[in-house]
Design a protein around this motif. Structure first.
Motif, mmCIF file in Angstrom:
data_model
loop_
_atom_site.group_PDB
_atom_site.id
_atom_site.type_symbol
_atom_site.label_atom_id
_atom_site.label_comp_id
_atom_site.label_asym_id
_atom_site.label_seq_id
_atom_site.Cartn_x
_atom_site.Cartn_y
_atom_site.Cartn_z
ATOM 1 N N SER A 57 0.790 -1.133 -0.108
ATOM 2 C CA SER A 57 -0.043 0.114 -0.010
ATOM 3 C C SER A 57 0.831 1.158 0.047
ATOM 4 N N ALA A 58 0.335 2.287 -0.614
ATOM 5 C CA ALA A 58 1.064 3.713 -0.775
ATOM 6 C C ALA A 58 2.061 3.438 -1.952
ATOM 7 N N MET A 59 2.521 2.608 -2.394
ATOM 8 C CA MET A 59 3.274 2.446 -3.463
ATOM 9 C C MET A 59 2.771 3.267 -4.785
ATOM 10 N N PRO A 60 3.637 3.792 -5.829
ATOM 11 C CA PRO A 60 3.139 4.465 -6.789
ATOM 12 C C PRO A 60 2.557 3.199 -7.752
ATOM 13 N N MET A 61 1.445 3.277 -8.419
ATOM 14 C CA MET A 61 0.874 2.268 -9.168
ATOM 15 C C MET A 61 1.831 1.973 -10.330
ATOM 16 N N ALA A 62 2.576 2.782 -10.735
ATOM 17 C CA ALA A 62 3.435 2.644 -12.046
ATOM 18 C C ALA A 62 4.527 1.610 -11.465
ATOM 19 N N GLN A 63 4.982 1.757 -10.256
ATOM 20 C CA GLN A 63 6.132 0.865 -9.789
ATOM 21 C C GLN A 63 5.361 -0.679 -9.494
ATOM 22 N N ALA A 64 4.142 -0.432 -9.027
ATOM 23 C CA ALA A 64 3.395 -1.951 -8.932
ATOM 24 C C ALA A 64 3.297 -2.591 -9.942
ATOM 25 N N ARG A 65 2.966 -1.974 -11.151
ATOM 26 C CA ARG A 65 2.912 -2.634 -12.540
ATOM 27 C C ARG A 65 4.295 -3.196 -12.754
ATOM 28 N N ARG A 66 5.364 -2.540 -12.600
ATOM 29 C CA ARG A 66 6.640 -3.021 -12.977
ATOM 30 C C ARG A 66 7.047 -4.184 -12.190
ATOM 31 N N LEU A 67 6.565 -4.223 -10.926
ATOM 32 C CA LEU A 67 6.795 -5.332 -9.760
ATOM 33 C C LEU A 67 6.120 -6.687 -10.178
ATOM 34 N N CYS A 68 4.603 -6.266 -10.569
ATOM 35 C CA CYS A 68 3.711 -7.497 -10.919
ATOM 36 C C CYS A 68 3.037 -7.178 -12.007
ATOM 37 N N PRO A 69 3.529 -7.331 -13.330
ATOM 38 C CA PRO A 69 2.826 -6.687 -14.342
ATOM 39 C C PRO A 69 1.604 -7.667 -14.728
ATOM 40 N N ASN A 70 1.547 -8.862 -14.111
ATOM 41 C CA ASN A 70 0.370 -10.033 -14.690
ATOM 42 C C ASN A 70 -0.473 -9.770 -13.393
ATOM 43 N N ALA A 71 -0.553 -8.904 -12.518
ATOM 44 C CA ALA A 71 -1.654 -8.543 -11.537
ATOM 45 C C ALA A 71 -2.722 -7.999 -12.128
ATOM 46 N N ALA A 72 -4.065 -8.164 -11.515
ATOM 47 C CA ALA A 72 -5.497 -7.585 -12.005
ATOM 48 C C ALA A 72 -5.186 -6.164 -11.132
ATOM 49 N N PHE A 73 -5.366 -5.019 -11.916
ATOM 50 C CA PHE A 73 -5.317 -3.721 -11.395
ATOM 51 C C PHE A 73 -6.615 -3.130 -11.426
ATOM 52 N N LEU A 74 -7.273 -2.930 -10.366
ATOM 53 C CA LEU A 74 -8.726 -2.465 -10.322
ATOM 54 C C LEU A 74 -8.934 -1.328 -9.613
ATOM 55 N N THR A 75 -9.732 -0.350 -9.910
ATOM 56 C CA THR A 75 -10.302 0.689 -9.324
ATOM 57 C C THR A 75 -10.969 0.265 -8.153
ATOM 58 N N GLY A 76 -11.243 1.012 -7.311
ATOM 59 C CA GLY A 76 -12.105 0.764 -5.844
ATOM 60 C C GLY A 76 -13.618 0.632 -6.103
ATOM 61 N N ARG A 77 -14.035 -0.333 -5.557
ATOM 62 C CA ARG A 77 -15.766 -0.343 -5.534
ATOM 63 C C ARG A 77 -16.161 -0.020 -4.303
ATOM 64 N N PHE A 78 -16.596 1.347 -3.894
ATOM 65 C CA PHE A 78 -16.663 1.611 -2.476
ATOM 66 C C PHE A 78 -17.768 1.057 -1.754
ATOM 67 N N GLU A 79 -18.945 1.104 -2.595
ATOM 68 C CA GLU A 79 -20.076 0.391 -2.186
ATOM 69 C C GLU A 79 -20.013 -1.042 -1.531
ATOM 70 N N ALA A 80 -19.271 -1.958 -2.446
ATOM 71 C CA ALA A 80 -18.920 -3.273 -2.123
ATOM 72 C C ALA A 80 -18.177 -3.407 -0.881
ATOM 73 N N TYR A 81 -17.022 -2.251 -0.485
ATOM 74 C CA TYR A 81 -16.520 -2.492 0.520
ATOM 75 C C TYR A 81 -17.379 -1.937 1.686
ATOM 76 N N ARG A 82 -18.204 -0.926 1.886
ATOM 77 C CA ARG A 82 -18.868 -0.426 2.677
ATOM 78 C C ARG A 82 -19.820 -1.582 3.163
ATOM 79 N N ARG A 83 -20.439 -2.277 2.181
ATOM 80 C CA ARG A 83 -21.539 -3.132 2.381
ATOM 81 C C ARG A 83 -20.888 -4.049 3.467
ATOM 82 N N ASN A 84 -19.820 -4.570 2.903
ATOM 83 C CA ASN A 84 -18.988 -5.962 3.766
ATOM 84 C C ASN A 84 -18.613 -5.333 4.986
ATOM 85 N N SER A 85 -18.145 -4.271 5.160
ATOM 86 C CA SER A 85 -17.749 -3.383 6.430
ATOM 87 C C SER A 85 -18.790 -3.303 7.407
#
Length: 459
Positions: A57-85
């Motif tokens: 967490s808090a790492m620049p996304m560009a660096q994360a893409r270099r470290l783990c290019p095959n990951a699924a990169f997703l934007t947040g789904r706030f309603e889903a997080y709120r409901r489960n919280s």
């Protein structure tokens, strides 16, 4: 001092990424990174599979893409997080009315204030500890049953030690620190293990030869006050001894935080009004930070030259204490107000307060959407030629990870979009990995939708 380790700290494991994996069968066991996907985006949460590649967490996304290019990169789904919280927090409140949320995925609980209180107070230290362990294990099992997500729990006689215990329990574990063993647990730990000690403080302590918590305890309060200042030094020494008498606080009295200014001369220039709003927003955010709060609704107050007072408000996707988000929202509200004749008073406030904030993710999406609007406005053709240029009406609405539904194929989620196309995987939380289909971005049968429950039929 408590005789039973009856304070627990619960921390959901890689919460945002775990919700995505639970929602999307095709991502289970695979690296997932959630955060801002723009050029300046940062990682909000990385799954444990992604963390093995060094993503955090808090790492620049560009660096994360270099470290783990095959990951699924997703934007947040706030309603889903709120409901489960909300599901998790409700399960905590079944154990005690004293639940202190720290974020959507983290909270302290005082078990002595709940239904187990009499048994805990009457039990001996050994029996009490066993009861706390049983309650915590039942809680973790209930969370899995209701959400499919895992949590790490620490139990101790104080909030400090419960938090440290939950860190040791990660991922998906339970650690109890017995009463009287606090110094033994803390002593070998590095100084960074204590809350409030960041990189700069760590360096200052290391220069003085203090590398472990045991070193801090042995240094004494006077030395730490000399190195860190009176308040911080005394607090660090108390933590090094395992001393923490802070209560679990479920609610706070304040319902809103606001600031306002009355001007000697009425303001008539809209640009000047917007600059004043920026300054008020900055002061409002400083007050939020001072109280450790965040808020979901931004309120603008305007008193005009004739003493008529107007208020405008906008409710955000989730709680934030991000200055840019609050300022831009207040400025947007100001554009709805007629300031002809001048303004005597301006105020900016935040209500629907919470004890937590997910400001990185909320702020990133706010900035990304604003940047996209500005870029689109700059690139719009002049009215004389606008009719000759066609832009797909839905081109800007598809975000990686977004929930969608298709009139024929049912629910799914966006894997990616571009060049007038959007790729969707059709699957549900309780089904197998789904198939992938590609559509035109303006396909009328494809629509945004809300999140599906992770455990259909479970209340």
């Amino acid at each position: 001092m408590r005789t039973v380790p009856s304070i627990i700290h619960l921390d959901m494991d890689a919460f945002f990424a775990a919700v995505e994996q639970a929602s999307k069968p095709s991502l289970r066991g695979k690296p997932v990174v959630v955060g801002g996907l723009g050029g300046r985006g940062v990682v909000s949460t990385a799954s444990y599979e992604a963390r093995r590649f060094g993503v955090h967490s808090a790492m620049p996304m560009a660096q994360a893409r270099r470290l783990c290019p095959n990951a699924a990169f997703l934007t947040g789904r706030f309603e889903a997080y709120r409901r489960n919280s909300e599901i998790v927090m409700a399960l905590l409140r079944e154990r005690s009315p004293l639940v202190e949320p720290l974020s959507l995925d983290e909270a302290f609980v005082d078990l002595e204030a709940g239904p187990y209180g009499p048994a805990l107070r009457d039990a001996g230290p050994g029996e009490g500890a066993q009861l706390v362990l049983a309650v915590a294990e039942d809680l973790r099992a209930d969370i899995v049953e209701h959400t499919g997500l895992t949590a790490s729990v620490g139990a101790a006689g104080s909030k400090l030690m419960a938090k440290i215990a939950s860190e040791q329990a990660k991922p998906d574990g339970l650690v109890l620190v017995g009463i009287g063993t606090e110094r033994d647990v803390l002593s070998p730990m590095p100084v960074r293990a204590l809350p409030g000690i960041g990189p700069a403080t760590e360096q200052a302590l290391r220069r003085a030869g203090l590398a472990t918590v045991a070193d801090l305890a042995a240094a004494g309060p006077e030395e730490l006050v000399r190195l860190l200042g009176r308040a911080h030094g005394a607090g660090v020494h108390a933590m090094a001894l395992g001393l923490d008498d802070r209560p679990v606080v479920p609610d706070r009295d304040a319902k809103s935080v606001s600031v306002e200014d009355t001007f000697e001369v009425d303001l008539a220039d809209r640009d000047r009004i917007l600059r004043e709003i920026d300054q008020l927003a900055a002061r409002c955010v400083r007050r939020l930070h001072a109280t450790g709060r965040s808020g979901r609704t931004v309120v603008l107050k305007v008193r005009r030259f004739d003493f008529s007072t107007l208020t405008r408000s906008e409710t955000l996707r989730g709680p934030t204490d991000d200055e840019e988000v609050i300022a831009s929202t207040a400025r947007r509200l100001a554009l709805q107000v007629d300031v002809t004749g001048g303004v005597r008073l301006l105020g900016v406030g935040v209500s629907q307060l919470a004890d937590f904030t997910q400001e990185d993710l909320f702020a990133q999406l706010e900035r990304a959407e604003r940047a996209e609007r500005e870029e689109r406005e700059e690139s719009e053709p002049e009215p004389a030629v606008a009719a000759a240029v066609e832009e797909p009406p839905a081109a800007r609405r598809w975000w990686p990870g977004q929930d969608v539904t298709h009139a024929e194929l049912g629910p799914g989620w966006v894997q990616g979009s571009g060049v007038g196309r959007v790729t969707v995987r059709f699957e549900t939380p309780d089904g197998p990995p789904g198939r992938v289909r590609t559509f035109a971005v303006d396909d009328p049968e494809l629509e945004p939708s809300g999140p599906l429950p992770l455990r259909p039929g479970v209340e």
